[in-house]
Scaffold this active site. Structure first.
Site, PDB file in Angstrom:
ATOM      1  N   ARG A   1       0.821  -1.226   0.000  1.00  9.91           N
ATOM      2  CA  ARG A   1       0.000   0.000   0.000  1.00  9.91           C
ATOM      3  C   ARG A   1       0.848   1.266   0.000  1.00  9.91           C
ATOM      4  O   ARG A   1       0.425   2.319   0.464  1.00  9.91           O
ATOM      5  CB  ARG A   1      -0.967   0.014   1.186  1.00  9.91           C
TER       6      ARG A   1
ATOM      7  N   LYS B   1       3.115  11.709 -10.869  1.00 11.14           N
ATOM      8  CA  LYS B   1       2.208  10.905 -11.701  1.00 11.14           C
ATOM      9  C   LYS B   1       2.918   9.609 -12.048  1.00 11.14           C
ATOM     10  O   LYS B   1       4.043   9.637 -12.569  1.00 11.14           O
ATOM     11  CB  LYS B   1       1.853  11.651 -12.994  1.00 11.14           C
TER      12      LYS B   1
ATOM     13  N   GLU C   1       9.062  18.629 -24.634  1.00 13.00           N
ATOM     14  CA  GLU C   1       8.493  19.034 -23.341  1.00 13.00           C
ATOM     15  C   GLU C   1       9.070  20.389 -22.913  1.00 13.00           C
ATOM     16  O   GLU C   1       8.408  21.168 -22.233  1.00 13.00           O
ATOM     17  CB  GLU C   1       8.757  17.970 -22.260  1.00 13.00           C
TER      18      GLU C   1
ATOM     19  N   LYS D   1       7.670  23.106 -13.356  1.00 12.91           N
ATOM     20  CA  LYS D   1       6.857  21.937 -12.987  1.00 12.91           C
ATOM     21  C   LYS D   1       6.612  21.934 -11.476  1.00 12.91           C
ATOM     22  O   LYS D   1       5.489  21.678 -11.019  1.00 12.91           O
ATOM     23  CB  LYS D   1       7.543  20.644 -13.435  1.00 12.91           C
TER      24      LYS D   1
ATOM     25  N   GLU E   1      -4.192  17.726 -10.017  1.00 13.65           N
ATOM     26  CA  GLU E   1      -4.791  18.186 -11.268  1.00 13.65           C
ATOM     27  C   GLU E   1      -6.273  18.524 -11.124  1.00 13.65           C
ATOM     28  O   GLU E   1      -7.101  18.135 -11.950  1.00 13.65           O
ATOM     29  CB  GLU E   1      -4.577  17.144 -12.384  1.00 13.65           C
TER      30      GLU E   1
ATOM     31  N   ARG F   1      -2.925  22.332 -12.969  1.00 18.08           N
ATOM     32  CA  ARG F   1      -1.945  21.338 -13.454  1.00 18.08           C
ATOM     33  C   ARG F   1      -2.262  20.854 -14.867  1.00 18.08           C
ATOM     34  O   ARG F   1      -1.366  20.411 -15.586  1.00 18.08           O
ATOM     35  CB  ARG F   1      -1.854  20.147 -12.483  1.00 18.08           C
TER      36      ARG F   1
ATOM     37  N   ASN G   1      -0.464  19.540 -19.664  1.00 19.09           N
ATOM     38  CA  ASN G   1      -0.861  18.599 -20.729  1.00 19.09           C
ATOM     39  C   ASN G   1      -0.910  19.283 -22.091  1.00 19.09           C
ATOM     40  O   ASN G   1      -1.437  18.707 -23.049  1.00 19.09           O
ATOM     41  CB  ASN G   1      -2.232  17.985 -20.412  1.00 19.09           C
TER      42      ASN G   1
ATOM     43  N   HIS H   1      -0.585  17.325 -25.236  1.00 18.34           N
ATOM     44  CA  HIS H   1      -0.688  15.905 -24.888  1.00 18.34           C
ATOM     45  C   HIS H   1      -2.006  15.267 -25.315  1.00 18.34           C
ATOM     46  O   HIS H   1      -2.070  14.058 -25.497  1.00 18.34           O
ATOM     47  CB  HIS H   1      -0.493  15.702 -23.379  1.00 18.34           C
TER      48      HIS H   1
ATOM     49  N   HIS I   1      -1.483  12.044 -27.191  1.00 20.09           N
ATOM     50  CA  HIS I   1      -1.854  10.705 -26.722  1.00 20.09           C
ATOM     51  C   HIS I   1      -2.642   9.943 -27.786  1.00 20.09           C
ATOM     52  O   HIS I   1      -2.511   8.728 -27.917  1.00 20.09           O
ATOM     53  CB  HIS I   1      -2.671  10.793 -25.427  1.00 20.09           C
TER      54      HIS I   1
ATOM     55  N   HIS J   1       7.164   9.421 -27.133  1.00 18.28           N
ATOM     56  CA  HIS J   1       6.194  10.280 -26.447  1.00 18.28           C
ATOM     57  C   HIS J   1       6.423  11.760 -26.814  1.00 18.28           C
ATOM     58  O   HIS J   1       5.479  12.478 -27.180  1.00 18.28           O
ATOM     59  CB  HIS J   1       6.304  10.072 -24.934  1.00 18.28           C
TER      60      HIS J   1
HETATM   61  P1  NAD Z   1      11.980   6.020 -22.132  1.00 18.01           P
HETATM   62  O1  NAD Z   1      11.870   5.880 -20.683  1.00 18.01           O
HETATM   63  O2  NAD Z   1      11.377   4.969 -22.992  1.00 18.01           O
HETATM   64  O3  NAD Z   1      13.520   6.171 -22.498  1.00 18.01           O
HETATM   65  C1  NAD Z   1      13.869   6.312 -23.825  1.00 18.01           C
HETATM   66  C2  NAD Z   1      14.953   5.307 -24.258  1.00 18.01           C
HETATM   67  O4  NAD Z   1      16.220   5.803 -23.843  1.00 18.01           O
HETATM   68  C3  NAD Z   1      14.817   3.916 -23.670  1.00 18.01           C
HETATM   69  O5  NAD Z   1      15.173   2.977 -24.646  1.00 18.01           O
HETATM   70  C4  NAD Z   1      15.838   3.922 -22.548  1.00 18.01           C
HETATM   71  O6  NAD Z   1      16.317   2.643 -22.281  1.00 18.01           O
HETATM   72  C5  NAD Z   1      16.929   4.800 -23.111  1.00 18.01           C
HETATM   73  N1  NAD Z   1      17.721   5.553 -22.123  1.00 18.01           N
HETATM   74  C6  NAD Z   1      17.255   6.218 -21.053  1.00 18.01           C
HETATM   75  N2  NAD Z   1      18.245   6.918 -20.487  1.00 18.01           N
HETATM   76  C7  NAD Z   1      19.360   6.672 -21.201  1.00 18.01           C
HETATM   77  C8  NAD Z   1      20.701   7.122 -21.106  1.00 18.01           C
HETATM   78  N3  NAD Z   1      21.074   8.024 -20.222  1.00 18.01           N
HETATM   79  N4  NAD Z   1      21.605   6.629 -21.982  1.00 18.01           N
HETATM   80  C9  NAD Z   1      21.213   5.736 -22.948  1.00 18.01           C
HETATM   81  N5  NAD Z   1      19.953   5.308 -23.113  1.00 18.01           N
HETATM   82  C10 NAD Z   1      19.042   5.774 -22.252  1.00 18.01           C
HETATM   83  O7  NAD Z   1      11.337   7.398 -22.646  1.00 18.01           O
HETATM   84  P2  NAD Z   1      11.162   8.830 -21.970  1.00 18.01           P
HETATM   85  O8  NAD Z   1      11.019   9.746 -23.108  1.00 18.01           O
HETATM   86  O9  NAD Z   1      12.162   9.105 -20.929  1.00 18.01           O
HETATM   87  O10 NAD Z   1       9.765   8.711 -21.204  1.00 18.01           O
HETATM   88  C11 NAD Z   1       8.556   8.559 -21.879  1.00 18.01           C
HETATM   89  C12 NAD Z   1       7.522   8.097 -20.894  1.00 18.01           C
HETATM   90  O11 NAD Z   1       7.346   9.074 -19.872  1.00 18.01           O
HETATM   91  C13 NAD Z   1       6.150   7.886 -21.505  1.00 18.01           C
HETATM   92  O12 NAD Z   1       5.656   6.646 -21.121  1.00 18.01           O
HETATM   93  C14 NAD Z   1       5.299   9.005 -20.933  1.00 18.01           C
HETATM   94  O13 NAD Z   1       3.952   8.649 -20.788  1.00 18.01           O
HETATM   95  C15 NAD Z   1       5.969   9.236 -19.609  1.00 18.01           C
HETATM   96  N6  NAD Z   1       5.746  10.594 -19.068  1.00 18.01           N
HETATM   97  C16 NAD Z   1       5.327  10.684 -17.781  1.00 18.01           C
HETATM   98  C17 NAD Z   1       5.134  11.922 -17.204  1.00 18.01           C
HETATM   99  C18 NAD Z   1       4.725  12.019 -15.769  1.00 18.01           C
HETATM  100  O14 NAD Z   1       4.383  13.114 -15.317  1.00 18.01           O
HETATM  101  N7  NAD Z   1       4.791  10.955 -15.021  1.00 18.01           N
HETATM  102  C19 NAD Z   1       5.381  13.082 -17.948  1.00 18.01           C
HETATM  103  C20 NAD Z   1       5.820  12.946 -19.258  1.00 18.01           C
HETATM  104  C21 NAD Z   1       6.015  11.690 -19.803  1.00 18.01           C
HETATM  105  N1  GLY Z   2       3.140  15.658 -17.532  1.00 15.19           N
HETATM  106  C1  GLY Z   2       1.938  16.230 -17.021  1.00 15.19           C
HETATM  107  C2  GLY Z   2       1.873  16.275 -15.537  1.00 15.19           C
HETATM  108  O1  GLY Z   2       2.775  15.863 -14.850  1.00 15.19           O
HETATM  109  O2  GLY Z   2       0.899  16.731 -15.000  1.00 15.19           O
END
Ligand code: NAD
Ligand code: GLY
Length: 371
Positions: free
Chosen positions: A129, A151, A193, A237, A247, A251, A255, A258, A262, A275
């Site tokens: 939990r 998130k 972003e 942020k 949100e 907040r 998006n 987005h 999406h 993404h």
């Molecule tokens: P990702 O996590 O898929 O990483 C991209 C690629 O780079 C992967 O293949 C990873 O293995 C590689 N990688 C990562 N760091 C590296 C490094 N330093 N050196 C070499 N390779 C490396 O993609 P991302 O763009 O970081 O994240 C996208 C995800 O984040 C999506 O799923 C999206 O929905 C999510 N997201 C979440 C929020 C949130 O608020 N939680 C906000 C924006 C995006």
């Molecule tokens: N990436 C959108 C949020 O964190 O609210």
């Protein structure tokens, strides 16, 4: 370890459980000491979750620092990529938590991009939990956005991040040196972003990017602009999240780009577009919608499009069935009382939240995007 004076500390000033975003080149080697500074006592068990791309170059540095500082740290390597952002992968993190006998006082540490961060955060939110989570983002996108704000979640075949929870980290540590191994395409995706922050509230940041001749790589930006980007994005942020953690209102501006983004990710298949690339396409699409409504000028639309191109990002709307787009939009988390919520740009540096976009306006926008 990096001298603490070279680290920038940005507070995420939440009423309950505030934390810091710590930024500094070489900071990863100091993660153990940083955790202690954040009040996490030695002796705690920490499950470090990463993938092969990241654990290869950075896993040992992270584990060494944690163990040297008295933590019992173990590494779990999961599959890389958006297509693995599933409940099954989260179950594999839970299995490791069980095998490692994680307790309520134990932690998980996400070492990787947004995919690792979102899934580790969700696994931590749901194990016993809720156990603590630490975010150590290694992509530009995760540094400026995903790792901050709590998130967490995984995808559902029907839509992005439909399964999830809010679970704030205990600490976010950003070491820009880890970007040296990040593939160029991934770096560019992160820039989407950053452009988002420029449009939604930081015209100066937008101008800084416009003035860069090669904003599509860390080298092209140079250390000083990269630092500015990381700090201003994290501060933006942190400010928004502190004001509206769940949100309820403000907040939603994060998006920007987005909602359509999406749709692109979902309908083109997870993993087809990164993404950040989908967000770039989504920003152009929502810019078009704002132009149709007369709330955004052709000049600003052109500046946005130009900067997206300068960063090596796509902007063309893919061939998609408009009815499928509408159906996917209806399934989005941003639907409120059956109404679609869009974040529309009004100028470089300002956006508005609108719940009154009609089906006809969306169809007209899609028609114009299809050319
Ligand atoms: P990702 O996590 O898929 O990483 C991209 C690629 O780079 C992967 O293949 C990873 O293995 C590689 N990688 C990562 N760091 C590296 C490094 N330093 N050196 C070499 N390779 C490396 O993609 P991302 O763009 O970081 O994240 C996208 C995800 O984040 C999506 O799923 C999206 O929905 C999510 N997201 C979440 C929020 C949130 O608020 N939680 C906000 C924006 C995006
Ligand atoms: N990436 C959108 C949020 O964190 O609210």
């Amino acid at each position: 370890m990096v001298a603490s004076s070279t680290l920038r500390r940005i507070p995420v000033a939440l009423e309950r459980n505030p934390y810091e975003v710590v930024i500094g080149a070489g900071g990863l080697a100091g993660i153990g000491a940083e955790l202690k500074q954040a009040g996490i006592r030695e002796g705690r068990r920490i499950l470090v979750v990463s993938n092969a791309d990241v654990a290869g170059p950075y896993g040992a540095t992270c584990l060494d620092s944690l163990r040297r500082n008295g933590f019992e740290a173990e590494l779990l390597v999961i599959e890389a990529g958006e297509q693995h952002k599933t409940p099954a992968t989260v179950a594999s993190i839970h299995n490791a938590a069980f095998d490692q006998r994680l307790e309520r006082s134990s932690l998980m540490l996400a070492l990787g991009g947004g995919v690792v961060g979102d899934m580790t955060g969700f696994a931590a939110a749901t194990w016993l939990r809720g156990v603590g989570v630490v975010q150590v983002p290694t992509t530009l996108l995760a540094m400026v956005d995903a790792a901050i704000g709590g998130k967490t979640g995984v995808n559902h075949p029907g839509g992005k991040n439909l399964i999830g929870a809010f679970h704030q980290p205990r600490l976010v540590l950003i070491d820009p040196d880890t970007l040296s191994t990040l593939p160029r395409r991934e770096f560019r995706a992160g820039m989407a972003e950053v452009i988002k922050y420029g449009i939604l509230g930081d015209a100066e940041l937008f101008q800084t990017l416009e003035a860069c001749r090669a904003p599509d790589s860390a080298q092209g930006l140079g250390n000083s602009v990269l630092e500015t980007i990381l700090e201003r994005s994290a501060a933006a942020k942190a400010r928004v999240v502190a004001e509206d953690e769940r949100e309820g209102g403000l907040r939603a501006i994060l998006n920007y780009g987005h909602t359509f983004g999406h749709v692109v990710e979902t309908l083109c298949g997870y993993g087809t577009w990164l993404h950040g690339e989908a967000v770039a396409i989504g920003m152009v699409a929502v810019g078009q919608l704002a132009m149709i409504r007369g709330s955004w000028s052709a000049d600003d639309m052109e500046r946005q499009q130009q900067l997206i191109a300068q960063c090596g990002l796509p902007s063309a709307w893919p061939k998609l069935d408009p009815e499928a787009v509408l159906k996917t939009l209806q399934g989005d988390k941003k639907v409120l009382d059956g109404k679609l919520r869009f974040i529309l740009p009004t100028a470089i540096g300002s956006v508005e939240i609108r719940d009154d976009i009609t089906r006809e306006e969306i169809l007209r926008c899609l028609e114009q995007l299809a050319g």
